[in-house]
Enzyme design. Structure first.
Site, PDB file in Angstrom:
ATOM      1  N   SER A 137       0.490  -1.287  -0.155  1.00 33.08           N
ATOM      2  CA  SER A 137       0.300  -0.511  -0.089  1.00 33.08           C
ATOM      3  C   SER A 137       1.256   1.472   0.068  1.00 33.08           C
ATOM      4  CB  SER A 137      -1.047  -0.227   1.789  1.00 33.08           C
ATOM      5  OG  SER A 137      -1.477   1.400   2.051  1.00 33.08           O
ATOM      6  N   TYR A 161      -1.998  -0.040  10.588  1.00 37.50           N
ATOM      7  CA  TYR A 161      -2.537  -0.863   9.840  1.00 37.50           C
ATOM      8  C   TYR A 161      -1.381  -0.620   8.386  1.00 37.50           C
ATOM      9  CZ  TYR A 161      -3.878  -0.588   4.579  1.00 37.50           C
ATOM     10  OH  TYR A 161      -3.772  -1.215   3.387  1.00 37.50           O
ATOM     11  N   LYS A 165       1.260  -3.163   6.682  1.00 38.63           N
ATOM     12  CA  LYS A 165       2.152  -3.386   5.335  1.00 38.63           C
ATOM     13  C   LYS A 165       3.584  -3.512   5.303  1.00 38.63           C
ATOM     14  CE  LYS A 165      -1.823  -4.573   3.210  1.00 38.63           C
ATOM     15  NZ  LYS A 165      -2.304  -5.454   3.105  1.00 38.63           N
TER      16      LYS A 165
HETATM   17  C1  WQD Z   1      -8.868  10.028   0.956  1.00 40.51           C
HETATM   18  C2  WQD Z   1      -9.464  11.338   1.185  1.00 40.51           C
HETATM   19  C3  WQD Z   1      -9.593  12.081   3.499  1.00 40.51           C
HETATM   20  C4  WQD Z   1     -13.716  10.066   3.905  1.00 40.51           C
HETATM   21  C5  WQD Z   1      -6.295   4.971   2.507  1.00 40.51           C
HETATM   22  C6  WQD Z   1      -5.909   3.809   3.062  1.00 40.51           C
HETATM   23  C7  WQD Z   1      -6.112   2.451   2.698  1.00 40.51           C
HETATM   24  C8  WQD Z   1      -5.577   2.505   1.449  1.00 40.51           C
HETATM   25  C9  WQD Z   1      -5.866   3.927   0.603  1.00 40.51           C
HETATM   26  C10 WQD Z   1      -5.375   0.397   0.571  1.00 40.51           C
HETATM   27  C11 WQD Z   1      -8.633  11.762   2.327  1.00 40.51           C
HETATM   28  C12 WQD Z   1     -11.065  12.103   2.554  1.00 40.51           C
HETATM   29  C13 WQD Z   1     -11.993  10.549   3.855  1.00 40.51           C
HETATM   30  C14 WQD Z   1     -14.399  10.860   4.016  1.00 40.51           C
HETATM   31  C15 WQD Z   1     -13.520  12.626   3.152  1.00 40.51           C
HETATM   32  N1  WQD Z   1      -5.704   1.466   0.755  1.00 40.51           N
HETATM   33  N2  WQD Z   1     -12.313  11.757   3.199  1.00 40.51           N
HETATM   34  N3  WQD Z   1     -14.267  12.126   3.986  1.00 40.51           N
HETATM   35  O1  WQD Z   1      -6.395   7.708   3.203  1.00 40.51           O
HETATM   36  O2  WQD Z   1      -6.252   8.648   0.718  1.00 40.51           O
HETATM   37  O3  WQD Z   1      -6.119   6.042   2.080  1.00 40.51           O
HETATM   38  O4  WQD Z   1      -7.516   3.704   1.565  1.00 40.51           O
HETATM   39  O5  WQD Z   1      -4.199   0.495   1.156  1.00 40.51           O
HETATM   40  O6  WQD Z   1      -7.079   2.192   3.327  1.00 40.51           O
HETATM   41  O7  WQD Z   1      -5.057   4.670   3.260  1.00 40.51           O
HETATM   42  O8  WQD Z   1      -7.975   7.094   1.433  1.00 40.51           O
HETATM   43  O9  WQD Z   1     -10.455   6.885   0.925  1.00 40.51           O
HETATM   44  O10 WQD Z   1      -9.810   7.538   4.045  1.00 40.51           O
HETATM   45  O11 WQD Z   1      -9.270   9.469   2.424  1.00 40.51           O
HETATM   46  O12 WQD Z   1     -13.064  13.435   3.119  1.00 40.51           O
HETATM   47  O13 WQD Z   1     -15.396   9.724   5.035  1.00 40.51           O
HETATM   48  O14 WQD Z   1     -10.837  11.105   0.948  1.00 40.51           O
HETATM   49  O15 WQD Z   1      -9.762  12.490   3.955  1.00 40.51           O
HETATM   50  O16 WQD Z   1      -8.710  13.671   2.159  1.00 40.51           O
HETATM   51  P1  WQD Z   1      -6.142   7.808   2.186  1.00 40.51           P
HETATM   52  P2  WQD Z   1      -9.378   7.745   1.768  1.00 40.51           P
END
Ligand code: WQD
Length: 356
Positions: A137, A161, A165
Site C-alpha cells: 500500500s 495498518y 504492510k
Molecule cells: C481519501 C481522502 C480523506 C472519507 C486509504 C488507506 C488505505 C489505502 C487507501 C489500501 C482523504 C477524505 C475520506 C470521508 C473524506 N487502501 N475523506 N471523507 O486515507 O488516502 O488512504 O485508502 O491500501 O485504506 O491508506 O483514503 O479514501 O480514506 O481518504 O473527506 O468520509 O478523502 O480525508 O483526504 P486514504 P480515504
C-alpha cells in the site's frame, strides 16, 4: 497461462473474495490460470466468488476453487497446501485495511495482518512455493516528503495498518536475502487509492459497517444509505482546499497483478522488488464528488469538517518503474471510475447482502 511444465499455472489467492481480490480473480481466470482462493470471509462475502463464476462463464469457472480458512490458523494453510498438491505462486491480499480502525485496535491488526503473513511465508517455505505478489500500500510512504512518490522514497508508515504492510514487505526482504540466489521471488504492489468496480456492475466494493474510505462513503450517500458526506479538511494548500489522492480503477489494479505474475514467472532473479500502482494523477475530494455527481446524476450533500488526523495534503504515484519493468500503465480515468462505481452501487445498493 501455461507454465514451463506444460500446464496452467496454479495460483493461491489469499483474500480472493474481497474487493481487489475478486476483481483480480476474474482476470486470472480469463488469462487461463487455475485459482484457489482462501478467505476467512471476515470482511467479504462468498457471493462475490459466485458472481465471478457467472462473469467468466461455465468453461472457466471450474478453474476456481474456494477454501474457507484463516491465515491465522496454520492448520488451514497446511490442509490447503496438502490438498491442492502444489501452487506455482501466491497472490496475498488477505488483511484488514482500515486505517482508523487500526489505530483503535492495533493488536487485532498486527495479529491478523502480521501473524497471518508469517504463517503464509512459513507454509510457502514448507511446501516449496516461493513466488509471491503481495498487496502492499502507498501507506508505507506515510506523509511523503515529496510527490510523486517513487519506490525508493523513504518508507515511514504512520499507523498500525500501514506498519503491518511495511513489515510484511520487510519480512519478505529478509526471507529472500537469507535464501539462495533466485530461491524466493517477491513483488510488492503498492496501491494508491483503489476505487470503481467491474464494468458489469456484478462485483464491487462492499465494506462492512460505515465505510472509512471516500468512494464507498460517497456511494452509500448516493443510494440513500447515508445522509451526507463529511469532507475532512477544506483548508489544505490545494486549489480547492481539499486533500489530493491518486485514485486508481480496481480493474487497472487487477491487470497490474497479472503483469506482476508474468514478471515473477519470467524473471529468474527478480529477488524482492516494489512497484507503485497508481495513475500518477492527483484528484481532490471536491473534484471526486463533482465527478461522481456527474456520473450518477445524484446530488451528494456535503458537510465541511476539520482535517482527519494523519491525513496527508497530497499523495500520488510515480508510475515509471511499473511502466518500464512490468509493461503496465493505468488505462482508466476518474470518469470511468465514477461511472463503474455508480453502476455497481445503483444495482447493489446493499452490496452482496441484497435488499434490507
Ligand atoms: C481519501 C481522502 C480523506 C472519507 C486509504 C488507506 C488505505 C489505502 C487507501 C489500501 C482523504 C477524505 C475520506 C470521508 C473524506 N487502501 N475523506 N471523507 O486515507 O488516502 O488512504 O485508502 O491500501 O485504506 O491508506 O483514503 O479514501 O480514506 O481518504 O473527506 O468520509 O478523502 O480525508 O483526504 P486514504 P480515504
Amino acid at each position: 497461462m501455461v507454465s514451463g511444465k506444460g500446464r496452467a499455472e496454479r495460483i493461491l489467492v489469499t483474500g480472493g473474495a474481497g474487493f481487489i481480490g475478486s476483481h483480480t480473480v476474474v482476470e486470472l481466470l480469463r488469462q487461463g490460470y487455475k485459482v484457489w482462493v482462501m478467505d476467512n470471509l471476515q470482511n467479504s462475502s462468498v457471493e462475490s466468488l459466485h458472481r465471478v463464476c457467472h462473469l467468466v462463464g461455465p468453461r472457466l469457472s471450474p478453474n476456481l476453487q474456494f477454501h474457507h480458512g484463516d491465515l491465522c490458523n496454520p492448520a488451514d494453510l497446511d490442509r490447503l497446501f496438502n490438498t491442492s498438491s502444489s501452487f506455482d505462486a501466491v497472490i496475498h491480499f488477505a488483511g484488514l485495511k482500515g486505517v482508523g480502525e487500526s489505530v483503535v485496535n492495533p493488536l487485532h491488526y498486527y495479529h491478523n495482518n502480521i501473524v497471518g503473513t508469517v504463517n503464509l511465508y512459513q507454509a510457502m517455505a514448507k511446501f516449496n512455493c516461493k513466488k509471491m505478489v503481495f498487496s502492499s500500500s502507498a501507506t508505507v510512504y506515510g506523509q511523503p516528503e515529496e510527490v510523486p512518490c517513487v519506490e525508493e522514497s523513504k518508507l515511514h508508515a504512520m499507523n498500525p495498518y500501514g506498519r503491518s504492510k511495511l513489515f510484511a514487505e520487510e519480512m519478505g526482504r529478509d526471507i529472500e536475502k537469507a535464501g539462495e540466489e533466485g530461491e524466493w521471488r517477491m513483488i510488492f504492489l503498492r496501491y494508491f487509492n483503489p476505487v470503481g468496480a467491474h464494468e458489469s456492475g456484478k462485483i464491487g466494493e462492499d465494506p462492512t459497517g460505515i465505510p472509512n474510505n471516500l468512494m464507498p462513503y460517497i456511494q452509500q450517500v448516493a443510494v440513500g444509505r447515508l445522509p451526507h458526506l463529511n469532507i475532512y479538511g477544506h483548508d489544505y494548500p490545494t486549489n480547492d482546499g481539499t486533500a489530493i489522492r491518486d485514485y486508481i480503477h480496481v480493474m487497472d489494479l487487477a491487470h497490474g497483478h497479472i503483469a506482476a505474475l508474468r514478471k515473477l514467472f519470467a524473471n529468474d532473479n527478480i529477488g524482492c522488488t516494489a512497484y507503485n500502482l497508481g495513475t500518477g494523477r492527483g484528484t481532490s475530494v471536491l473534484e471526486m464528488v463533482a465527478a461522481f455527481e456527474k456520473a450518477s446524476g445524484k446530488k451528494i450533500p456535503i458537510k465541511l469538517c476539520p482535517r482527519r488526523p494523519g491525513d496527508a495534503t497530497a499523495v500520488y504515484a510515480s508510475t515509471e518503474k511499473a511502466e518500464k519493468e512490468l509493461g503496465w500503465k493505468a488505462k482508466y480515468g476518474i470518469e470511468e471510475m465514477c461511472r463503474d462505481q455508480w453502476n455497481w452501487a445503483s444495482n447493489n445498493p446493499w452490496g452482496y447482502q441484497g435488499n434490507h
